[in-house]
Design a protein around this motif. Structure first.
Motif, mmCIF file in Angstrom:
data_model
loop_
_atom_site.group_PDB
_atom_site.id
_atom_site.type_symbol
_atom_site.label_atom_id
_atom_site.label_comp_id
_atom_site.label_asym_id
_atom_site.label_seq_id
_atom_site.Cartn_x
_atom_site.Cartn_y
_atom_site.Cartn_z
ATOM 1 N N ARG A 56 0.838 -1.217 0.000
ATOM 2 C CA ARG A 56 0.000 0.000 0.000
ATOM 3 C C ARG A 56 0.868 1.261 0.000
ATOM 4 O O ARG A 56 0.577 2.232 -0.714
ATOM 5 N N ALA A 57 1.919 1.234 0.803
ATOM 6 C CA ALA A 57 2.823 2.390 0.868
ATOM 7 C C ALA A 57 3.510 2.620 -0.477
ATOM 8 O O ALA A 57 3.658 3.766 -0.926
ATOM 9 N N ARG A 61 3.404 5.721 -3.236
ATOM 10 C CA ARG A 61 4.618 6.337 -3.794
ATOM 11 C C ARG A 61 4.576 6.333 -5.319
ATOM 12 O O ARG A 61 4.946 7.314 -5.974
#
Length: 490
Positions: A56-57, A61
């Motif tokens: 998810r991170a 990005r």
């Protein structure tokens, strides 16, 4: 979603860039594949929540245009690499449920470049083994089987979990380590590509030590290009590792597809062993013919001290292991088995914590370092090591760009088939240990199959810090041989 697992890293990178799918979707597909393939015993610790959070991170990005070279690519991590707040045991009982408060340099660079961790992969205990049967978590099963047989085969060792997981499409690539062939031999047994970089190219900091002057981290992937992509992120200078070399990391992927015309390829006569299977000899000849057809020049070379490499290795490696493993004493971390005195505590802990193979190597190593035997064994082995290194230097001084050899003396064997005689198991490393003794780079590339449909690999050995040439030559072999995937049975 299962077709997402059959892509190469290069294809997945393109799909993520085109927004054909997200890193979370890619990660979920691999987590489902891992769950369905637990019978292979490749992963000893699955980290689905951690993986999804990382994905998810990374998706966030990527949406901002900030993704790195490995943004969103799901990887497996050999259990020798320290992973912060995630159990790391080197697949040994003596480390118990050790959870490191720090991250190895190699894995931290992978996360810096956007990779996602799916979990920790099985390996031989403390990386001591050629079949992945010495792990406290049990043996890893090779996804390949002999045609018409249900016999479980080993994936090679010590990085058997890494090779098995990549071959079975449970992760897009994996970290591995190579002390005497532990990347290249499992790669050959599973039709994956394994790269052992030049000693000092990848940091050893945060990797559980086996033999410090021989250990080197490297990637296992499904294609030569994928291994080049991973190598670029894994390599680099690290001030925390005094053996790490301070030189720029090239764009290894740019070497893929470069012409090999005019390159000199050495064929060492000493690697033609008595009793070598005809199919290994044939594979070697075919590989040489493919490189010649691509414009390379074949020359016979001599590496006269090759015959001493295996015995010298099995003195140097256990000696360093006995020194490195002295820190596991039941006092600071890991397993503790009480005793009536501090000496008894040490003895009880090490007797219960170490498996048979580790105890065997520690005892050999302690013996060869002991007073009265140091000069006769260890010092002599180090002198032989210098001669082995000089053999290669003499070849390269004559303009040889790389050396072509078989990767293994046979295809994968059955689980439990070679457990009775340790020496028979050690002979699996016959073609690979010279590379570690000399500190050189080597790559194993799938090149064909044996009569029973099992994969066989070829090895290319390069000049120090000339991995780019190996990637160029490896791709020629890969294009000629084609890619192999095991028929799904698990």
């Amino acid at each position: 979603m299962t077709d997402l697992t059959s892509m190469t890293i290069a294809e997945a990178k393109a799909g993520l860039a085109n927004k054909s799918f997200t890193s979370l979707e890619l990660t979920d597909a691999h987590l489902a594949a891992i769950e369905a393939a637990r019978s292979l015993n490749a992963f000893i610790l699955e980290t689905p929540d951690h993986a999804r959070a990382m994905a998810r991170a990374i998706d966030a990005r990527i949406a901002k245009g900030e993704g790195g070279p490995l943004a969103g690519i799901p990887l497996g991590i050999k259990d020798l690499f320290a992973t912060k707040d995630v159990r790391t045991t080197a697949c040994s009982k003596i480390l118990g449920n050790f959870v490191p408060p720090y991250e190895s340099t190699v894995t931290s660079q992978l996360w810096r470049d956007g990779a996602v961790m799916l979990g920790k992969l099985n390996n031989d205990e403390f990386a001591m083994g050629s079949s992945n049967e010495t792990s406290r978590f049990g043996p890893v099963v090779n996804p390949w089987r002999r045609e018409g047989s249900n016999t479980s085969l080993v994936p090679g060792g010590s990085s058997g979990g890494s090779a098995s997981a990549v071959a079975a499409q449970l992760c897009m690539g994996a970290t591995a380590t190579d002390t005497g062939g532990s990347i290249r031999q499992p790669a050959a047994f599973t039709a994956t590509v394994g790269v052992k970089p030049t000693y000092g190219r990848c940091s050893r900091w945060g990797i559980v030590a086996f033999a410090s002057s021989l250990d080197q981290a490297g990637p296992i992937a499904r294609t030569v290009r994928d291994s080049a992509i991973l190598m670029r992120s894994m390599a680099g200078h690290d001030p925390k590792d005094t053996t790490s070399v301070d030189r720029a990391v090239p764009d290894y992927e740019a070497a893929i597809g470069k012409s090999v015309k005019g390159m000199k390829i050495g064929i060492p006569k000493e690697y033609r062993l008595d009793g070598m299977p005809a199919e290994i000899e044939k594979l070697w000849s075919e590989g040489a013919a493919w490189l010649k057809a691509a414009g390379a020049e074949l020359v016979e070379v001599s590496l006269p001290h090759t015959k001493y490499a295996l015995p010298a290795y099995y003195i140097v490696a256990p000696a360093e292991a006995s020194s490195n493993l002295a820190r596991y004493d039941g006092v600071r971390y890991g397993l503790r088995v009480p005793g009536r005195s501090i000496g008894e505590l040490y003895e009880n802990t090490r007797a219960e914590g170490f498996g048979d193979e580790v105890r065997r190597r520690v005892m050999i190593g302690t013996y060869v370092l002991s007073a009265g035997y140091y000069d006769a064994y260890y010092l002599r082995a180090q002198k032989v090591r210098t001669l082995i290194k000089k053999d290669f230097e003499d070849c390269f001084a004559k303009g040889v760009n790389a050396i072509l050899t078989p990767a293994t003396p046979s295809a994968a064997f059955g689980v439990g088939e070679k457990g009775a005689d340790p020496v028979e198991m050690y002979l699996n490393d016959i073609f690979t240990v010279t590379v570690n003794m000399a500190g050189l780079p080597g790559i194993a590339v799938p090149a064909g199959k044996d009569a029973q449909g099992l994969p066989l690999g070829l090895q290319l050995i390069g000049r120090p810090f000339d991995e780019e040439t190996l990637f160029s030559l490896g791709e020629v072999v890969e294009q000629a041989a084609g890619r192999f995937t095991p028929p799904r049975w698990w």
